[in-house]
Scaffold this motif. Sequence first.
Motif, PDB file in Angstrom:
ATOM      1  N   GLU A  52      41.581  38.581  48.386  1.00  0.00           N
ATOM      2  CA  GLU A  52      40.956  38.527  49.711  1.00  0.00           C
ATOM      3  C   GLU A  52      41.518  37.372  50.540  1.00  0.00           C
ATOM      4  OE1 GLU A  52      39.364  38.987  46.859  1.00  0.00           O
ATOM      5  OE2 GLU A  52      38.841  41.101  47.215  1.00  0.00           O
ATOM      6  N   ASN A  53      41.728  36.213  49.909  1.00  0.00           N
ATOM      7  CA  ASN A  53      42.290  35.071  50.625  1.00  0.00           C
ATOM      8  C   ASN A  53      43.721  35.352  51.072  1.00  0.00           C
ATOM      9  OD1 ASN A  53      39.945  33.620  50.281  1.00  0.00           O
ATOM     10  ND2 ASN A  53      40.684  32.460  48.510  1.00  0.00           N
ATOM     11  N   VAL A  54      44.505  35.977  50.198  1.00  0.00           N
ATOM     12  CA  VAL A  54      45.890  36.304  50.553  1.00  0.00           C
ATOM     13  C   VAL A  54      45.906  37.287  51.727  1.00  0.00           C
ATOM     14  CG1 VAL A  54      48.047  37.332  49.758  1.00  0.00           C
ATOM     15  CG2 VAL A  54      46.722  35.873  48.211  1.00  0.00           C
ATOM     16  N   LYS A  55      45.086  38.316  51.650  1.00  0.00           N
ATOM     17  CA  LYS A  55      45.047  39.310  52.728  1.00  0.00           C
ATOM     18  C   LYS A  55      44.611  38.687  54.045  1.00  0.00           C
ATOM     19  CE  LYS A  55      43.150  43.284  51.801  1.00  0.00           C
ATOM     20  NZ  LYS A  55      42.164  44.271  51.298  1.00  0.00           N
ATOM     21  N   GLU A  66      56.344  45.240  54.081  1.00  0.00           N
ATOM     22  CA  GLU A  66      56.133  45.916  52.811  1.00  0.00           C
ATOM     23  C   GLU A  66      55.295  45.058  51.865  1.00  0.00           C
ATOM     24  OE1 GLU A  66      58.985  48.150  49.603  1.00  0.00           O
ATOM     25  OE2 GLU A  66      59.300  46.000  49.905  1.00  0.00           O
ATOM     26  N   PHE A  67      55.527  43.732  51.892  1.00  0.00           N
ATOM     27  CA  PHE A  67      54.744  42.842  51.042  1.00  0.00           C
ATOM     28  C   PHE A  67      53.260  42.935  51.387  1.00  0.00           C
ATOM     29  CE2 PHE A  67      52.712  38.643  50.459  1.00  0.00           C
ATOM     30  CZ  PHE A  67      52.782  38.567  49.079  1.00  0.00           C
ATOM     31  N   VAL A  68      52.931  43.007  52.662  1.00  0.00           N
ATOM     32  CA  VAL A  68      51.530  43.149  53.078  1.00  0.00           C
ATOM     33  C   VAL A  68      50.932  44.412  52.459  1.00  0.00           C
ATOM     34  CG1 VAL A  68      49.982  43.427  55.040  1.00  0.00           C
ATOM     35  CG2 VAL A  68      51.947  41.890  55.229  1.00  0.00           C
ATOM     36  N   ASN A 112      54.281  25.891  60.315  1.00  0.00           N
ATOM     37  CA  ASN A 112      55.453  26.671  59.940  1.00  0.00           C
ATOM     38  C   ASN A 112      55.033  28.004  59.323  1.00  0.00           C
ATOM     39  OD1 ASN A 112      57.580  27.504  57.805  1.00  0.00           O
ATOM     40  ND2 ASN A 112      58.690  26.113  59.157  1.00  0.00           N
ATOM     41  N   GLU A 113      55.388  29.095  59.958  1.00  0.00           N
ATOM     42  CA  GLU A 113      54.949  30.405  59.482  1.00  0.00           C
ATOM     43  C   GLU A 113      55.661  30.811  58.192  1.00  0.00           C
ATOM     44  OE1 GLU A 113      53.334  32.915  63.227  1.00  0.00           O
ATOM     45  OE2 GLU A 113      55.524  32.700  63.148  1.00  0.00           O
ATOM     46  N   ASP A 114      56.920  30.396  58.016  1.00  0.00           N
ATOM     47  CA  ASP A 114      57.588  30.663  56.751  1.00  0.00           C
ATOM     48  C   ASP A 114      56.803  30.053  55.594  1.00  0.00           C
ATOM     49  OD1 ASP A 114      59.795  32.145  57.641  1.00  0.00           O
ATOM     50  OD2 ASP A 114      60.973  30.353  58.068  1.00  0.00           O
ATOM     51  N   PHE A 115      56.376  28.810  55.772  1.00  0.00           N
ATOM     52  CA  PHE A 115      55.616  28.117  54.732  1.00  0.00           C
ATOM     53  C   PHE A 115      54.310  28.849  54.451  1.00  0.00           C
ATOM     54  CE2 PHE A 115      53.721  23.685  53.533  1.00  0.00           C
ATOM     55  CZ  PHE A 115      53.685  24.064  52.199  1.00  0.00           C
ATOM     56  N   LYS A 116      53.618  29.267  55.490  1.00  0.00           N
ATOM     57  CA  LYS A 116      52.353  29.985  55.302  1.00  0.00           C
ATOM     58  C   LYS A 116      52.573  31.281  54.521  1.00  0.00           C
ATOM     59  CE  LYS A 116      50.211  28.234  59.554  1.00  0.00           C
ATOM     60  NZ  LYS A 116      49.717  28.600  60.905  1.00  0.00           N
ATOM     61  N   PHE A 117      53.655  31.998  54.843  1.00  0.00           N
ATOM     62  CA  PHE A 117      53.948  33.238  54.132  1.00  0.00           C
ATOM     63  C   PHE A 117      54.276  32.949  52.673  1.00  0.00           C
ATOM     64  CE2 PHE A 117      56.935  36.491  52.644  1.00  0.00           C
ATOM     65  CZ  PHE A 117      56.194  37.647  52.886  1.00  0.00           C
ATOM     66  N   ILE A 118      55.050  31.894  52.424  1.00  0.00           N
ATOM     67  CA  ILE A 118      55.402  31.529  51.057  1.00  0.00           C
ATOM     68  C   ILE A 118      54.162  31.220  50.232  1.00  0.00           C
ATOM     69  CG2 ILE A 118      56.490  29.668  49.709  1.00  0.00           C
ATOM     70  CD1 ILE A 118      58.737  29.697  51.854  1.00  0.00           C
ATOM     71  N   THR A 119      53.160  30.563  50.829  1.00  0.00           N
ATOM     72  CA  THR A 119      51.926  30.295  50.085  1.00  0.00           C
ATOM     73  C   THR A 119      51.219  31.594  49.709  1.00  0.00           C
ATOM     74  OG1 THR A 119      50.446  30.092  52.010  1.00  0.00           O
ATOM     75  CG2 THR A 119      51.634  28.104  51.324  1.00  0.00           C
ATOM     76  N   CYS A 120      51.336  32.618  50.559  1.00  0.00           N
ATOM     77  CA  CYS A 120      50.742  33.921  50.244  1.00  0.00           C
ATOM     78  C   CYS A 120      51.452  34.560  49.051  1.00  0.00           C
ATOM     79  CB  CYS A 120      50.821  34.848  51.456  1.00  0.00           C
ATOM     80  SG  CYS A 120      49.807  34.357  52.864  1.00  0.00           S
ATOM     81  N   ASP A 163      46.480  36.800  59.616  1.00  0.00           N
ATOM     82  CA  ASP A 163      46.769  35.781  60.631  1.00  0.00           C
ATOM     83  C   ASP A 163      48.265  35.701  60.938  1.00  0.00           C
ATOM     84  OD1 ASP A 163      44.093  35.137  60.733  1.00  0.00           O
ATOM     85  OD2 ASP A 163      44.256  33.479  59.303  1.00  0.00           O
ATOM     86  N   LEU A 164      49.086  36.250  60.045  1.00  0.00           N
ATOM     87  CA  LEU A 164      50.544  36.229  60.226  1.00  0.00           C
ATOM     88  C   LEU A 164      51.072  37.593  60.642  1.00  0.00           C
ATOM     89  CD1 LEU A 164      51.558  34.194  57.023  1.00  0.00           C
ATOM     90  CD2 LEU A 164      51.725  33.395  59.382  1.00  0.00           C
ATOM     91  N   SER A 165      50.230  38.426  61.219  1.00  0.00           N
ATOM     92  CA  SER A 165      50.606  39.817  61.497  1.00  0.00           C
ATOM     93  C   SER A 165      51.837  39.932  62.399  1.00  0.00           C
ATOM     94  CB  SER A 165      49.430  40.575  62.109  1.00  0.00           C
ATOM     95  OG  SER A 165      48.984  39.942  63.296  1.00  0.00           O
ATOM     96  N   SER A 166      51.944  39.096  63.404  1.00  0.00           N
ATOM     97  CA  SER A 166      53.113  39.146  64.283  1.00  0.00           C
ATOM     98  C   SER A 166      54.376  38.719  63.542  1.00  0.00           C
ATOM     99  CB  SER A 166      52.904  38.246  65.503  1.00  0.00           C
ATOM    100  OG  SER A 166      51.830  38.699  66.286  1.00  0.00           O
ATOM    101  N   TYR A 167      54.225  37.722  62.693  1.00  0.00           N
ATOM    102  CA  TYR A 167      55.347  37.224  61.892  1.00  0.00           C
ATOM    103  C   TYR A 167      55.851  38.294  60.926  1.00  0.00           C
ATOM    104  CZ  TYR A 167      57.453  34.527  58.015  1.00  0.00           C
ATOM    105  OH  TYR A 167      58.276  34.061  57.013  1.00  0.00           O
ATOM    106  N   THR A 168      54.950  38.924  60.174  1.00  0.00           N
ATOM    107  CA  THR A 168      55.380  39.925  59.197  1.00  0.00           C
ATOM    108  C   THR A 168      55.862  41.205  59.868  1.00  0.00           C
ATOM    109  OG1 THR A 168      53.085  40.695  58.966  1.00  0.00           O
ATOM    110  CG2 THR A 168      53.861  39.035  57.390  1.00  0.00           C
TER     111      THR A 168
END
Length: 501
Positions: A465-468, A486-488, A437-445, A473-478
């Motif tokens: 560094e881990n967050v970035k 903007e968060f990135v 789930n990409e939403d979940f992955k983004f939320i962990t960031c 890996d979520l570039s298409s999603y964001t």
Amino acid sequence: MKKKIALISVSLIGAACVGLCACSGYDNGDNWGAPNAPNDFAAGNYDYNSVIENGFKTVDDEPSSYFSLDRNTATYSLVRRQINKGMQIAPDSVRIEEMINYFGYDFAAPADKAVEVSSYIAPCPWNEENYLMLAGVKTAEYNLENENCNYVFLIDVSGSMGGEDRIGLAKHGICKLVDGLGANDVVSLVTYASGVKTVLDGKECTADNKTAIKNAVNGLVAKGATNGGDGLERAYGLAQNRFIAGGNNRVILISDGDFNVGMTSQSALKEFIQEKAESGIYLSVLGVGMGNTRDTILETLATCGNGNYAYLDNRTEAEKVFVKELYGTLKTVAKDAKAGVTFTENVEKYRLIGYDTKIISSDDFDDETADAGEIGSNLCVAALYEVKLTEFYMSDEVGADAKLADIEIRYKDVRTAEEFSDSVKSEVCLEASLSDNEDFKFITCVAEFGLLLRQSAYKGNASFENVKSRLEDLSSYTAADPLKREFVSLVGAAAANPYYR
């Protein structure tokens, strides 16, 4: 290798607000401003409620967790402004749940209820021994065109509100909102500084009147002291006089929260607004400014006044709140909602991330009359736990249908004039594989970023560094969402600033 697990959908989690932590105020001389930061922040003239993070609870000692959910978003805008102005982050300005809940997610929408939730589990990025459990809430969509609105704008026009980033944002946002109102909607305008003034009383939003309303708003000038308490009294009085039975009755306060005349203490304002919350009139609190910002006062008003709280740091944010999230900001669909989560013997310990000032007791959970919080129409809210599973479970001796937790949600559905209490119970069980789930992955960031900014004792191996790396890996999603893009950029700016290391 860790066992792979997924969490099946559970039922609703509502929104709520409960007691507040004591205000820290940073009046001990601590200066969180960077040496070359703008003078308003470096002076330390600001106020945030002290946040004591939730610690880990062992299931043997405390198997149940009770808390309230709301959809306040002020922290994210406050953090964004501090980073963009090169300020060192005040740790107590970071409320992680508000950062997570700033964004929209593709959570499952409710079919016939006020809210619905879907949940997942995945390895914890900053602690390889633990997992993260996510409950993602989505509220029902409500169209305000079907309901007449009675809005009272309460605008701080004291001297501290001068400038385009304060009263200028208030004017811009209100005018954008007025453009979207219907002819049967009623608007009042109250200002407060050294005194209180009723500028408009029950003006209907016809096409001709909209011009007059916006002219009145744009004519506001900031000067004088800040008698916010009397302003609130006047605003609620007008809202009560124009009360629309079965309608959407709301006071909308825009201020930097610097009350320095009349009712000024946090405790007095808390008692006052709790009484007003029983009137059936809701509250939206919109903060502006930096330097003399009283986040303590604004959060208190929203938390205790059946309200929500956002912070406006630029025109884009004003339009997000007043236009794009109009129904979510100004129409409550779930009131006095609260969640109870009881973990099974398959979980050794757990920690609720964020919601640090919104923990409730089992007595409050069981008390149907206990005041809690509100969530507006068509909004997403997330609750995140860090959990450690037992060695017995990790030994592969437990089947995929083993249960992790029971969840019960209680709330009042207020989509119609006849509000009613509702509750939903569900089990959280294990599945054979992790959900991608990409939403979940983004939320962990976002959560890891928040742990770093507030210098959390529970940040483990968290790093920029881990967050970035995970965001890459979520570039298409964001890329599909300007706020997430903007968060990135915000993470990149923080990572490059030595003040946040």
